[in-house]
Enzyme design. Structure first.
Site, mmCIF file in Angstrom:
data_model
loop_
_atom_site.group_PDB
_atom_site.id
_atom_site.type_symbol
_atom_site.label_atom_id
_atom_site.label_comp_id
_atom_site.label_asym_id
_atom_site.label_seq_id
_atom_site.Cartn_x
_atom_site.Cartn_y
_atom_site.Cartn_z
ATOM 1 N N GLY A 173 0.771 -1.529 0.080
ATOM 2 C CA GLY A 173 -0.010 0.140 0.271
ATOM 3 C C GLY A 173 0.562 1.367 0.018
ATOM 4 O O GLY A 173 1.017 2.320 0.867
ATOM 5 N N ALA A 174 2.140 0.836 -0.608
ATOM 6 C CA ALA A 174 2.778 2.074 -0.671
ATOM 7 C C ALA A 174 2.343 3.832 -0.914
ATOM 8 O O ALA A 174 3.400 4.559 -1.030
ATOM 9 C CB ALA A 174 4.151 1.807 -1.080
ATOM 10 N N SER A 175 1.670 3.259 -2.289
ATOM 11 C CA SER A 175 1.291 4.484 -2.922
ATOM 12 C C SER A 175 -0.346 5.517 -1.495
ATOM 13 O O SER A 175 -0.988 6.603 -2.187
ATOM 14 C CB SER A 175 0.561 4.408 -3.975
ATOM 15 O OG SER A 175 -0.168 3.227 -3.993
ATOM 16 N N GLY A 176 -0.048 4.842 -0.387
ATOM 17 C CA GLY A 176 -1.040 5.389 -0.125
ATOM 18 C C GLY A 176 -0.274 6.778 0.364
ATOM 19 O O GLY A 176 1.299 7.031 1.226
ATOM 20 N N ASP A 177 -1.091 7.684 1.521
ATOM 21 C CA ASP A 177 -0.963 8.660 2.125
ATOM 22 C C ASP A 177 -0.073 8.683 3.358
ATOM 23 O O ASP A 177 0.182 9.689 3.891
ATOM 24 C CB ASP A 177 -1.789 9.968 1.844
ATOM 25 C CG ASP A 177 -3.320 9.594 3.423
ATOM 26 O OD1 ASP A 177 -3.393 8.291 3.459
ATOM 27 O OD2 ASP A 177 -3.733 10.796 3.379
ATOM 28 N N LEU A 178 -0.414 7.798 4.287
ATOM 29 C CA LEU A 178 -0.105 6.513 4.960
ATOM 30 C C LEU A 178 1.313 7.006 5.137
ATOM 31 O O LEU A 178 2.292 7.445 5.852
ATOM 32 C CB LEU A 178 -0.268 5.727 5.764
ATOM 33 C CG LEU A 178 0.152 5.270 6.941
ATOM 34 C CD1 LEU A 178 -0.332 6.358 8.230
ATOM 35 C CD2 LEU A 178 0.419 3.959 7.752
ATOM 36 N N HIS A 185 -1.015 3.820 17.472
ATOM 37 C CA HIS A 185 -0.108 4.635 17.277
ATOM 38 C C HIS A 185 -0.300 5.776 19.187
ATOM 39 O O HIS A 185 0.570 6.287 19.595
ATOM 40 C CB HIS A 185 0.126 5.878 16.088
ATOM 41 C CG HIS A 185 -0.876 6.951 16.723
ATOM 42 N ND1 HIS A 185 -2.852 5.787 15.826
ATOM 43 C CD2 HIS A 185 -1.470 8.218 16.342
ATOM 44 C CE1 HIS A 185 -3.025 7.708 15.709
ATOM 45 N NE2 HIS A 185 -2.254 8.944 16.282
ATOM 46 N N HIS A 204 -7.893 4.284 20.663
ATOM 47 C CA HIS A 204 -7.161 5.301 21.377
ATOM 48 C C HIS A 204 -7.754 5.138 22.870
ATOM 49 O O HIS A 204 -6.817 5.610 23.624
ATOM 50 C CB HIS A 204 -7.002 5.971 20.592
ATOM 51 C CG HIS A 204 -6.647 5.615 19.146
ATOM 52 N ND1 HIS A 204 -5.633 4.853 18.789
ATOM 53 C CD2 HIS A 204 -7.039 6.772 18.393
ATOM 54 C CE1 HIS A 204 -5.537 5.077 17.345
ATOM 55 N NE2 HIS A 204 -6.024 6.211 17.006
ATOM 56 N N LYS A 264 -14.913 14.342 16.341
ATOM 57 C CA LYS A 264 -14.363 15.364 16.087
ATOM 58 C C LYS A 264 -15.342 16.649 15.497
ATOM 59 O O LYS A 264 -16.038 16.642 15.736
ATOM 60 C CB LYS A 264 -15.564 15.093 14.185
ATOM 61 C CG LYS A 264 -14.484 13.507 13.728
ATOM 62 C CD LYS A 264 -12.918 13.543 13.328
ATOM 63 C CE LYS A 264 -12.617 12.129 13.169
ATOM 64 N NZ LYS A 264 -10.844 11.933 13.371
HETATM 65 C C1 BG6 Z 1 -6.744 7.995 14.078
HETATM 66 C C2 BG6 Z 1 -7.685 8.054 13.440
HETATM 67 O O1 BG6 Z 1 -6.040 6.649 14.066
HETATM 68 O O2 BG6 Z 1 -6.296 8.698 14.769
HETATM 69 C C3 BG6 Z 1 -8.256 9.645 12.684
HETATM 70 O O3 BG6 Z 1 -8.130 6.909 12.397
HETATM 71 C C4 BG6 Z 1 -7.632 10.423 13.817
HETATM 72 O O4 BG6 Z 1 -9.855 9.594 12.610
HETATM 73 C C5 BG6 Z 1 -6.642 10.032 14.304
HETATM 74 O O5 BG6 Z 1 -7.330 11.711 13.124
HETATM 75 C C6 BG6 Z 1 -6.037 11.081 15.575
HETATM 76 O O6 BG6 Z 1 -4.801 10.566 15.997
HETATM 77 P P1 BG6 Z 1 -3.650 11.831 16.410
HETATM 78 O O7 BG6 Z 1 -1.784 11.372 16.168
HETATM 79 O O8 BG6 Z 1 -3.862 13.100 15.630
HETATM 80 O O9 BG6 Z 1 -4.190 12.332 18.148
#
Ligand code: BG6
Length: 513
Positions: free
Chosen positions: A29-34, A200, A262, A362
């Site tokens: 998926g190397a062409s994705g924005d991540l 993350h 998260h 959001k």
């Molecule tokens: C991602 C979610 O895991 O975390 C996003 O999919 C969200 O919707 C993002 O915007 C928030 O991460 P951070 O590090 O910017 O707080």
């Protein structure tokens, strides 16, 4: 030089940072924005800090038709955008170790080609056959990719000196059944020790600091329980909307996107018991135990303890923004939640009866993530006519972002002949103390995976227990009702305030250190 020598930690006064050994990183998926937003800047920073050795290469794999040169041109451009100050020799050096292979995730022949390419690159970059496969593809491809890697003989056994590790991006399933099925697909060909499920938030310095703060200081832990803590508030607020991710968001909603992962992981760091040591499985055992202790809710309690909201048109930073249902691509009657608040209880000796209020949304007024530990009030006021209820409780705020730091509110006597009390904060910010903000979480994740440290990754039982907790909520929401509306730029629907008001409490103004 053997691997053991390469893994020598760099020791500072209070720090220990491992240096990765040789390896090849393959990004599906190397062409994705991540890749451009997170992975390349993180890898480049690790190289610049000397934490990735010269014996390293990056191979992008995706359907888009690039050759090595055009992929490198993109990498160069991404690095220029993310790191404008970067030394051009360092950029050239990094880019020279980037390669690309166009391939179809479902075609066996393309994995044979991948194998050939890896053999050639391993020898050119002396990586000893160590491979890290990063699955940055949609989750429905995870099973297919790892099966094909296995068939192509690219997955080594855990005891093989040439290691294979697989990094998996979220979303990991959409409920308990799908997450379990996905996991089975991975575990058919991989050992748990080879699977690195990313959340993350666990890798944010300030989230890890929760454990350091609790277990490297003697003063707080004796207070960290139901006798001294009245309640805990965890807020992860974002002012952005759903950006370019309508398709994903319409499927997922915020409970799946932010809460199941998260918010619950942050809760675990606040509330878990001290692990026996800071080893991966010891820490993960305690996280899982904590999740197991979260009180399961009856169907009636669900409505009393979970609130979902959806933003309507409003204003952010003085600019008008659309409501969720007006965003391009969103169904005009969509019931997807863009806000979740919950009151959770942890049924164990430490926390019994202490409410944990969690909220995320959001299009809230600003981007702020924080944990607020609200201590109990003093039992009795010696400062008549002030009553104990009028003396403000101490609040310890761990600010996860954007102004990373810690603050403890205290009551003091304000100067002068009268007995007047004032609230002051004892605080520090990372920026003031260290001169810069902590590095991005993806640096930690990539480095830890290269080092084989799974502490900050989600284990399969951890994922199962969080899904089992939340699947009934998702089912109840699918079956009935609508999210409560809230105008963009506000702190969510009034029902979220009611969650605390009925306990005689209120949300703190998040972001006020
Ligand atoms: C991602 C979610 O895991 O975390 C996003 O999919 C969200 O919707 C993002 O915007 C928030 O991460 P951070 O590090 O910017 O707080």
């Amino acid at each position: 030089m053997d691997d053991a020598q390469l893994y020598q930690p760099v020791r500072g006064d209070f720090c220990e940072e491992g240096i990765a050994g040789p390896c090849g990183l393959v990004i599906f998926g190397a062409s994705g924005d991540l890749v451009s937003r997170k992975l390349l800047p993180a890898l480049f920073a690790l190289r610049a800090r000397g934490l990735i050795p010269p014996d390293f290469y990056l191979l992008g794999f995706a359907r888009s038709p690039f050759a090595d040169e055009s992929f490198r041109a993109n990498v160069r451009e991404d690095l220029r955008a993310c790191c404008p100050q970067a030394d051009s020799a360092a950029v050239a050096d990094f880019v020279a170790a980037c390669y690309y292979l166009q391939g179809d995730y479902a075609r066996t022949a393309d994995y044979a080609a991948l194998r050939g390419r890896l053999t050639e690159l391993d020898s050119r970059h002396r990586t000893r056959g160590h491979h890290l496969f990063y699955l940055a593809t949609p989750p429905h491809l995870f099973g297919q990719v790892v099966r094909s890697l296995h068939q192509a003989g690219l997955i080594t056994s855990p005891s093989d000196p040439a290691w294979t590790r697989v990094l998996v991006e979220k979303p990991f399933g959409r409920d308990l059944a799908s997450a379990t099925a996905l996991d089975q697909a991975l575990r058919q060909v991989l050992d748990e020790s080879q699977i690195y499920r990313i959340d993350h938030y666990l890798a944010k310095d300030t989230v890890q600091n929760l454990l350091v703060f609790r277990f490297a200081n003697a003063v707080f832990e004796p207070l960290w329980n139901r006798r001294f803590i009245d309640h805990v508030q965890i807020t992860v607020a974002e002012s952005i909307g759903i950006e370019e991710r309508v398709g994903y968001f319409e499927q997922a909603g915020l409970l799946r996107d932010m809460f199941q992962n998260h918010l619950l992981q942050v809760l675990a760091m606040v509330a878990m018991e001290p692990p026996l040591s800071f080893e991966a499985d010891k820490v993960r055992d305690e996280r899982v135990r904590l999740f197991q202790a979260i009180r399961r809710l009856s169907p009636e309690d669900l409505d009393r303890c979970f609130v979902r909201g959806q933003y309507t048109a409003g204003e952010i930073d003085g600019r008008p923004v659309l409501g969720y249902r007006q965003e391009a691509g969103v169904a005009p009657d969509s019931r997807r939640e863009t806000f979740v608040a919950a009151r959770l209880f942890i049924d164990n000796w430490r926390w019994y009866g202490v409410p944990f209020y969690l909220r995320t949304g959001k299009r809230l007024p600003r981007r702020v993530s924080e944990v607020a530990i609200v201590f109990r009030q003093v039992p009795y006021s010696v400062f008549a006519p002030l009553t104990s209820a009028e003396l403000r409780p101490n609040v310890l705020v761990m600010n996860v972002q954007p102004e990373e730091g810690v603050s403890l509110s205290l009551q003091i006597k304000s100067p002068g002949p009268h007995l007047c009390l004032a609230t002051v904060n004892m605080d520090f910010t990372y920026r003031e103390v260290f001169g810069h903000q902590p590095p991005d979480a993806y640096q930690r994740l990539l480095l830890d995976c290269m080092l084989g440290d799974q502490t900050l990754f989600v284990r399969h039982d951890d994922m199962e227990v969080t899904w089992s907790l939340l699947t009934p909520v998702l089912e109840a929401w699918e079956a009935r009702g609508e999210p409560f509306p809230y105008p963009a730029g506000t702190w969510g629907p009034p029902e979220a305030d009611r969650l605390l008001a009925e306990d005689g409490r209120a949300w703190r103004l998040a972001g006020s250190l």
